[in-house]
Write a protein that holds these residues in place. Structure first.
Motif, mmCIF file in Angstrom:
data_model
loop_
_atom_site.group_PDB
_atom_site.id
_atom_site.type_symbol
_atom_site.label_atom_id
_atom_site.label_comp_id
_atom_site.label_asym_id
_atom_site.label_seq_id
_atom_site.Cartn_x
_atom_site.Cartn_y
_atom_site.Cartn_z
ATOM 1 N N GLY A 146 -11.731 -30.421 -2.812
ATOM 2 C CA GLY A 146 -11.244 -29.424 -1.861
ATOM 3 C C GLY A 146 -9.790 -29.068 -2.084
ATOM 4 O O GLY A 146 -9.370 -27.925 -1.845
ATOM 5 N N ALA A 147 -8.992 -30.031 -2.545
ATOM 6 C CA ALA A 147 -7.576 -29.768 -2.798
ATOM 7 C C ALA A 147 -7.410 -28.791 -3.964
ATOM 8 O O ALA A 147 -6.588 -27.869 -3.905
ATOM 9 N N ILE A 148 -8.193 -28.981 -5.028
ATOM 10 C CA ILE A 148 -8.117 -28.069 -6.175
ATOM 11 C C ILE A 148 -8.552 -26.666 -5.763
ATOM 12 O O ILE A 148 -7.893 -25.664 -6.082
ATOM 13 N N TYR A 149 -9.661 -26.587 -5.047
ATOM 14 C CA TYR A 149 -10.182 -25.289 -4.625
ATOM 15 C C TYR A 149 -9.170 -24.542 -3.745
ATOM 16 O O TYR A 149 -8.922 -23.355 -3.941
ATOM 17 N N LYS A 150 -8.572 -25.249 -2.791
ATOM 18 C CA LYS A 150 -7.600 -24.600 -1.894
ATOM 19 C C LYS A 150 -6.408 -24.049 -2.670
ATOM 20 O O LYS A 150 -5.955 -22.921 -2.417
ATOM 21 N N GLN A 151 -5.885 -24.832 -3.626
ATOM 22 C CA GLN A 151 -4.732 -24.359 -4.381
ATOM 23 C C GLN A 151 -5.073 -23.151 -5.242
ATOM 24 O O GLN A 151 -4.276 -22.209 -5.351
ATOM 25 N N LEU A 152 -6.261 -23.142 -5.840
ATOM 26 C CA LEU A 152 -6.678 -21.978 -6.627
ATOM 27 C C LEU A 152 -6.777 -20.734 -5.744
ATOM 28 O O LEU A 152 -6.327 -19.645 -6.124
ATOM 29 N N ARG A 153 -7.355 -20.900 -4.567
ATOM 30 C CA ARG A 153 -7.449 -19.776 -3.624
ATOM 31 C C ARG A 153 -6.065 -19.284 -3.214
ATOM 32 O O ARG A 153 -5.814 -18.074 -3.100
ATOM 33 N N ASP A 154 -5.155 -20.218 -2.959
ATOM 34 C CA ASP A 154 -3.807 -19.843 -2.531
ATOM 35 C C ASP A 154 -3.041 -19.143 -3.649
ATOM 36 O O ASP A 154 -2.274 -18.207 -3.393
ATOM 37 N N TYR A 155 -3.229 -19.579 -4.897
ATOM 38 C CA TYR A 155 -2.606 -18.875 -6.017
ATOM 39 C C TYR A 155 -3.141 -17.447 -6.098
ATOM 40 O O TYR A 155 -2.387 -16.491 -6.304
ATOM 41 N N GLN A 156 -4.447 -17.291 -5.950
ATOM 42 C CA GLN A 156 -5.057 -15.971 -6.087
ATOM 43 C C GLN A 156 -4.596 -15.023 -4.979
ATOM 44 O O GLN A 156 -4.369 -13.832 -5.215
ATOM 45 N N SER A 157 -4.445 -15.535 -3.772
ATOM 46 C CA SER A 157 -4.051 -14.689 -2.638
ATOM 47 C C SER A 157 -2.549 -14.471 -2.549
ATOM 48 O O SER A 157 -2.087 -13.631 -1.780
ATOM 49 N N ARG A 178 0.540 -19.166 -2.562
ATOM 50 C CA ARG A 178 1.328 -20.067 -3.396
ATOM 51 C C ARG A 178 1.713 -19.287 -4.645
ATOM 52 O O ARG A 178 0.857 -18.669 -5.280
ATOM 53 N N VAL A 179 2.989 -19.308 -4.989
ATOM 54 C CA VAL A 179 3.508 -18.441 -6.041
ATOM 55 C C VAL A 179 3.709 -19.223 -7.329
ATOM 56 O O VAL A 179 4.275 -20.318 -7.329
ATOM 57 N N SER A 180 3.217 -18.660 -8.440
ATOM 58 C CA SER A 180 3.452 -19.219 -9.764
ATOM 59 C C SER A 180 3.242 -18.125 -10.796
ATOM 60 O O SER A 180 2.179 -17.504 -10.843
ATOM 61 N N ALA A 181 4.253 -17.916 -11.624
ATOM 62 C CA ALA A 181 4.141 -16.884 -12.652
ATOM 63 C C ALA A 181 3.085 -17.234 -13.691
ATOM 64 O O ALA A 181 2.556 -16.349 -14.366
ATOM 65 N N ILE A 182 2.765 -18.523 -13.823
ATOM 66 C CA ILE A 182 1.755 -18.945 -14.791
ATOM 67 C C ILE A 182 0.364 -18.926 -14.172
ATOM 68 O O ILE A 182 -0.597 -18.410 -14.756
ATOM 69 N N MET A 183 0.231 -19.497 -12.979
ATOM 70 C CA MET A 183 -1.095 -19.668 -12.388
ATOM 71 C C MET A 183 -1.696 -18.371 -11.841
ATOM 72 O O MET A 183 -2.905 -18.157 -11.953
ATOM 73 N N GLN A 184 -0.884 -17.526 -11.262
ATOM 74 C CA GLN A 184 -1.460 -16.322 -10.640
ATOM 75 C C GLN A 184 -2.201 -15.427 -11.631
ATOM 76 O O GLN A 184 -3.313 -14.976 -11.336
ATOM 77 N N PRO A 185 -1.667 -15.160 -12.827
ATOM 78 C CA PRO A 185 -2.459 -14.368 -13.787
ATOM 79 C C PRO A 185 -3.741 -15.084 -14.220
ATOM 80 O O PRO A 185 -4.741 -14.428 -14.530
ATOM 81 N N MET A 186 -3.718 -16.421 -14.234
ATOM 82 C CA MET A 186 -4.885 -17.176 -14.677
ATOM 83 C C MET A 186 -6.040 -17.093 -13.679
ATOM 84 O O MET A 186 -7.210 -17.176 -14.063
ATOM 85 N N VAL A 187 -5.727 -16.954 -12.392
ATOM 86 C CA VAL A 187 -6.782 -16.990 -11.371
ATOM 87 C C VAL A 187 -7.147 -15.609 -10.838
ATOM 88 O O VAL A 187 -8.085 -15.489 -10.038
ATOM 89 N N THR A 188 -6.444 -14.584 -11.275
ATOM 90 C CA THR A 188 -6.648 -13.248 -10.704
ATOM 91 C C THR A 188 -8.108 -12.803 -10.746
ATOM 92 O O THR A 188 -8.635 -12.265 -9.764
#
Length: 262
Positions: free
Chosen positions: A126-137, A140-150
């Motif tokens: 659940g922790a991994i899933y929540k962080q992925l959702r937060d990056y996508q929305s 949670r801000v990350s120049a690396i992660m946000q393009p990866m999960v878009t």
């Protein structure tokens, strides 16, 4: 001449007692909500108002008004519950393994990072899933992660979480028998800080709360600093920000070193 009642303000001893009690309360309030918070948060660079809010366990008005976006008003759009994750099966784990091939540069072939990125092997699903959702929305801000999960679908994120949670926790505990810092075992009640162990790891694992054992020291340290200065704010109910505002640089370094060695 009849003496005034003991409970009457006309009685000088009653007046003296009331004045002493009020003065004591004002001094205690000044020490507890101004002097102590400022002393504890001097390294964090908080203003007087933010220090007072931090001591009371709420977010400072200046920080909140400066944000003024959806992520400030709503730290996450994920509803965390005991049933938020469906039971993982072989198909979801297999799909997750395929999707995870894009993640190996930062998170390692088997979820163990060599680049100070978080170790994901054996992490709470659940922790991994929540962080992925937060990056996508964007919560949670990350120049690396946000393009990866878009372009990831909800199923993709669930399958990735299932795969990484399925992997064995390969890190060897190096701190066996080591006495944990006071903040880990007992917290700091006088500063409104709960014990880290009450949420992270061990028998206190929660639905979307990550295990910190064995995470890279630099990563833990950077995240605590980000929570403290408001750069990261996807914690529900601001529980991590309220804690991190109270921590000194030395305490953050101690916590990061302890969990990294576990």
């Amino acid at each position: 001449m009849q003496e005034p009642s003991v409970l009457s303000l006309k009685n000088r001893w009653t007046r003296y007692s009331v004045v002493i009690v009020l003065a004591t309360a004002l001094v205690a309030a000044a020490v507890g909500f101004i002097w102590v918070p400022l002393a504890n948060n001097r390294q964090a660079g908080l203003s007087l108002w933010d220090a007072i809010c931090s001591a009371a366990g709420v977010a400072g008005g200046a920080t909140s008004s400066a944000l003024g976006d959806d992520a400030a008003a709503r730290p996450s759009n994920v509803i965390v519950s005991a049933t938020m994750m469906r039971p993982a099966n072989a198909e979801s784990i297999g799909r997750g393994a395929t999707l995870a091939m894009r993640c190996t540069m930062c998170h390692g072939i088997r979820g163990v990072s060599e680049a100070n990125s978080p170790n994901l092997a054996g992490q709470i699903e659940g922790a991994i899933y929540k962080q992925l959702r937060d990056y996508q929305s964007g919560h949670r801000v990350s120049a690396i992660m946000q393009p990866m999960v878009t372009l990831l679908s909800d199923r993709d994120m669930r399958d990735l979480a299932a795969y990484y949670a399925y992997l064995p926790h390969e890190r060897e505990p190096a701190a066996a028998g080591r006495t944990p810092p006071q903040l880990v075992s007992n917290g700091a009640p006088m500063r409104n800080i709960g014990a880290c162990a009450s949420c992270h790891g061990g028998y206190a694992q929660q639905t979307a709360t990550p295990i910190l054992d064995g995470e890279p020291e630099a990563y833990i340290r950077n995240q605590l600093h980000a929570f403290r200065n408001g750069a990261r704010r996807n914690d529900l109910n601001q529980q991590m920000r309220n804690v991190a505002r109270q921590l000194t640089d030395a305490e953050i370094a101690e916590l990061a070193a302890y969990y990294a060695a576990r």
